[in-house]
Design a protein around this motif. Sequence first.
Motif, short mmCIF file in Angstrom:
data_model
loop_
_atom_site.label_atom_id
_atom_site.label_comp_id
_atom_site.label_asym_id
_atom_site.label_seq_id
_atom_site.Cartn_x
_atom_site.Cartn_y
_atom_site.Cartn_z
N PHE A 344 0.85 -1.20 0.00
CA PHE A 344 0.00 0.00 0.00
C PHE A 344 0.88 1.24 0.00
O PHE A 344 2.01 1.20 0.51
CB PHE A 344 -0.85 0.08 1.28
N GLU A 345 0.30 2.30 -0.52
CA GLU A 345 0.95 3.60 -0.36
C GLU A 345 0.05 4.42 0.56
O GLU A 345 -1.17 4.44 0.36
CB GLU A 345 1.03 4.26 -1.74
N VAL A 346 0.63 5.05 1.57
CA VAL A 346 -0.16 5.88 2.48
C VAL A 346 -0.02 7.31 1.97
O VAL A 346 0.99 7.97 2.20
CB VAL A 346 0.31 5.74 3.94
N THR A 347 -1.05 7.78 1.26
CA THR A 347 -0.88 8.99 0.45
C THR A 347 -0.93 10.29 1.25
O THR A 347 -0.69 11.36 0.69
CB THR A 347 -1.93 9.04 -0.68
N ASN A 348 -1.19 10.20 2.56
CA ASN A 348 -1.11 11.43 3.37
C ASN A 348 0.13 11.45 4.27
O ASN A 348 0.27 12.33 5.11
CB ASN A 348 -2.38 11.65 4.20
N LEU A 349 1.03 10.48 4.10
CA LEU A 349 2.29 10.49 4.85
C LEU A 349 3.43 10.77 3.87
O LEU A 349 3.70 9.96 2.99
CB LEU A 349 2.52 9.15 5.55
N PHE A 350 4.08 11.91 4.04
CA PHE A 350 5.10 12.37 3.07
C PHE A 350 6.51 12.15 3.62
O PHE A 350 6.89 12.77 4.61
CB PHE A 350 4.89 13.86 2.74
N ILE A 351 7.26 11.27 2.93
CA ILE A 351 8.65 11.04 3.31
C ILE A 351 9.60 11.83 2.39
O ILE A 351 10.79 11.87 2.62
CB ILE A 351 9.00 9.54 3.30
N ARG A 352 9.04 12.44 1.36
CA ARG A 352 9.70 13.37 0.43
C ARG A 352 8.57 14.21 -0.13
O ARG A 352 7.41 13.84 -0.01
CB ARG A 352 10.37 12.64 -0.75
N SER A 353 8.93 15.30 -0.85
CA SER A 353 7.87 16.14 -1.41
C SER A 353 6.96 15.36 -2.35
O SER A 353 5.76 15.59 -2.41
CB SER A 353 8.48 17.34 -2.14
N GLN A 354 7.56 14.41 -3.10
CA GLN A 354 6.79 13.67 -4.11
C GLN A 354 6.70 12.18 -3.77
O GLN A 354 6.47 11.37 -4.67
CB GLN A 354 7.44 13.82 -5.49
N GLU A 355 6.95 11.82 -2.53
CA GLU A 355 6.98 10.39 -2.20
C GLU A 355 6.25 10.11 -0.90
O GLU A 355 6.49 10.76 0.11
CB GLU A 355 8.45 9.92 -2.10
N ASN A 356 5.36 9.12 -0.97
CA ASN A 356 4.59 8.73 0.21
C ASN A 356 5.15 7.44 0.82
O ASN A 356 5.84 6.68 0.14
CB ASN A 356 3.12 8.53 -0.16
N LEU A 357 4.80 7.22 2.07
CA LEU A 357 5.23 6.00 2.76
C LEU A 357 4.59 4.78 2.11
O LEU A 357 3.40 4.79 1.79
CB LEU A 357 4.81 6.06 4.24
N LYS A 358 5.41 3.75 1.91
CA LYS A 358 4.88 2.46 1.40
C LYS A 358 4.90 1.45 2.52
O LYS A 358 5.87 1.38 3.28
CB LYS A 358 5.73 1.98 0.22
N VAL A 359 3.80 0.72 2.63
CA VAL A 359 3.73 -0.32 3.68
C VAL A 359 3.33 -1.65 3.03
O VAL A 359 2.71 -1.68 1.97
CB VAL A 359 2.72 0.04 4.80
N LYS A 360 3.71 -2.73 3.70
CA LYS A 360 3.34 -4.07 3.22
C LYS A 360 2.57 -4.77 4.32
O LYS A 360 2.88 -4.60 5.50
CB LYS A 360 4.62 -4.87 2.92
N VAL A 361 1.59 -5.57 3.87
CA VAL A 361 0.86 -6.36 4.86
C VAL A 361 0.81 -7.80 4.37
O VAL A 361 0.62 -8.06 3.19
CB VAL A 361 -0.54 -5.75 5.15
N ASN A 362 1.07 -8.72 5.30
CA ASN A 362 1.05 -10.15 4.99
C ASN A 362 -0.18 -10.80 5.58
O ASN A 362 -0.36 -10.75 6.79
CB ASN A 362 2.28 -10.84 5.59
#
Length: 363
Positions: A344-362
């Motif tokens: 998933f991409e968490v589109t309201n968490l910004f780790i750069r101006s143009q990059e969102n946090l990516k998370v994985k779920v198993n």
Amino acid sequence: MKKILLAAWMLLILVTLQSFSQNLNNIQLEHMRQQSVRKEINLPDILGYTTLKGDFHMHSVFSDGIVWPTLRVDEAWQEGLDAIAITEHIEHRPHREFVKGDHNSPYEIALPRAQQLDIILIRSGEITRSMPPGHLIAMFLDDLNALETPDVIDALQVAADQGAFIFWCHPGWKAQQPDTTLWMQEHQNILDKGLMHGIEVFNEKEWYPIALDWGLKKDLAILGFSDIHAVTSHYYDLTNGHRPMTLIFAKDRSEEAIKDAMFNGRTVAWFDNKLAGKEEYLRAIFDASVTFKDTGHEQRGKKLVKVQNHFAIPFFVTDNEGNSTILPAEKEIVVPIQAGTTSFEVTNLFIRSQENLKVKVNL
Ligand SMILES: [Zn+2]
Ligand SMILES: [Zn+2]
């Protein structure tokens, strides 16, 4: 007939009295509702630190604000903050003719109220110059009067000599950067001299994405503050939202621990459903907030999963097929998720101006 009329009159009087007393109760209730209550903002503590909420940029009548310093403490308490700084402009005091005192006065006036309400108040001020370098706030000072110097570098050095944490305010403010937000030579000089430790990415209602990239690259604390001049409830929707604030990951709930956290860049800026900061802190916040639990049921060939968000930050997630979902604050949802590993991409968490946090779920 007279008896009936009399009875009718009595009834009318009774009903009127009754409704009058109900109105009175309503007024009393209304009055009670307007008593001060503190809003609790439930956030996870992460990585062994206590998460504190701070707003370290605001004004009172001692510079160009319109409220008395103690009101800033009351607002902060009501809005669930832990720490504030009242940061008057050193060089800009339009009410000076009417408001006496010196640069330390707002802190000294507000301190007893802060102690009553257990709000950490940090002695700070805004060095207010034209661009470059613009405005910089110095925090954790002993004496603000010493910052009144003609040269801006001298003022910053005086602050640094007092052990100040210094940050660049509203780097993308249109009044000072009308065309595009630039990091100028003067900012580089200040950074090289060790006189800049943080940068605002949110200010008032503005968001400066480029400042997040600068801050991460130059190892500055990522900050977001209100810069409020009026009453916060007049400027922000405090029922459905909040003022810009910074989450500080501190060893404990003290001024000393806040200073340590800020100098070590353990901060995340939060406003308007956006969080901006270092990846490790945003990931820790997400991981501590959200749990995924298989319900044991299936829907359309996918696992039906209970997703709980335990804390106050909503998350906007998009999976690799482009499906978007909101994980509302302090709520649970049940959604179908593909078995195995899903990104998933968490589109309201910004780790750069143009990059969102990516998370994985198993699952
Ligand atoms: Zn300013
Ligand atoms: Zn300001």
